[in-house]
Design an enzyme around this catalytic site. Sequence first.
Site, PDB file in Angstrom:
ATOM      1  N   VAL A 174      -1.142  46.406  -2.822  1.00 29.03           N
ATOM      2  CA  VAL A 174      -0.170  46.905  -1.845  1.00 29.03           C
ATOM      3  C   VAL A 174       0.621  45.789  -1.175  1.00 29.03           C
ATOM      4  CG1 VAL A 174      -1.492  49.000  -1.403  1.00 29.03           C
ATOM      5  CG2 VAL A 174      -1.887  46.955   0.000  1.00 29.03           C
ATOM      6  N   ASP A 175       0.217  44.533  -1.383  1.00 21.12           N
ATOM      7  CA  ASP A 175       0.947  43.408  -0.782  1.00 21.12           C
ATOM      8  C   ASP A 175       1.203  42.349  -1.849  1.00 21.12           C
ATOM      9  OD1 ASP A 175       2.241  41.902   1.124  1.00 21.12           O
ATOM     10  OD2 ASP A 175       0.418  41.014   1.935  1.00 21.12           O
ATOM     11  N   LEU A 176       1.779  42.771  -2.949  1.00 19.39           N
ATOM     12  CA  LEU A 176       2.061  41.855  -4.054  1.00 19.39           C
ATOM     13  C   LEU A 176       3.266  40.990  -3.692  1.00 19.39           C
ATOM     14  CD1 LEU A 176       1.256  40.986  -6.889  1.00 19.39           C
ATOM     15  CD2 LEU A 176       2.821  42.723  -7.793  1.00 19.39           C
TER      16      LEU A 176
END
Length: 235
Positions: A174-176
């Site tokens: 979700v935080d690539l």
Amino acid sequence: MRLATLRQKNRLILHDADSLCDALGTHQVAPALFTSDYWRERGLIVGEAPGRGRSLFLQATPTEQWVLRPYRRGGMAAKLSQKRYLWTGAERTRAFRELRLTAALFEQGLPVPRPVACCVNRCGLTYEAALITVRIAGANALAELLVNDLADEALLQRVGSMLWRFHRAGLDHVDLNARNILVDPSGAPWLIDLDRCRLRTPGKWQEANLKRLERSLLKFSNDSLMPIIYRGYGS
């Protein structure tokens, strides 16, 4: 990898017994292990990483360094509390979920840091937590390589191939972003910071991951790099 849970009063420690074997001669599995004071008093803090929560690099053994990362809130939620989360059970804490997910991916041979342990400190209806993983020796963030013009096409294609492997395994990161992709001295990319990530069946989230990465890359490079990454994606 043998995961075990240790309960100490209001604290729960989930740890990989194998990772801790070499360190137990010097360090005991206890809540103090997850505090900066413990490592500072012993002169074993060798650096720190930027970002929310200030992760610390620790010389855990003569041959291995660890990363200690406290969980910290961001955005609007941080105005209420920077480090407290609502308690809904040990297995639903961010620390337990991230350690178990990291362990599952590590067991599949995917390039994630080896998980060591996490500690959850319950405070009534809330909790605080911290996570320890093995530091990837000599690695630099992709963001840093881009800023210094050290990321060539071959590396970017390897990043694409790595992301394909994680997506095939079902990981929704979700935080690539370019700071959560590390590159070791051999040029191999690794994926870090799996907080709030999960395993899912294929879907639109895969493209959303890549779009998020694209927005991040534009902060560190004036060139459009995603076409190069896409050439490695799927191969």
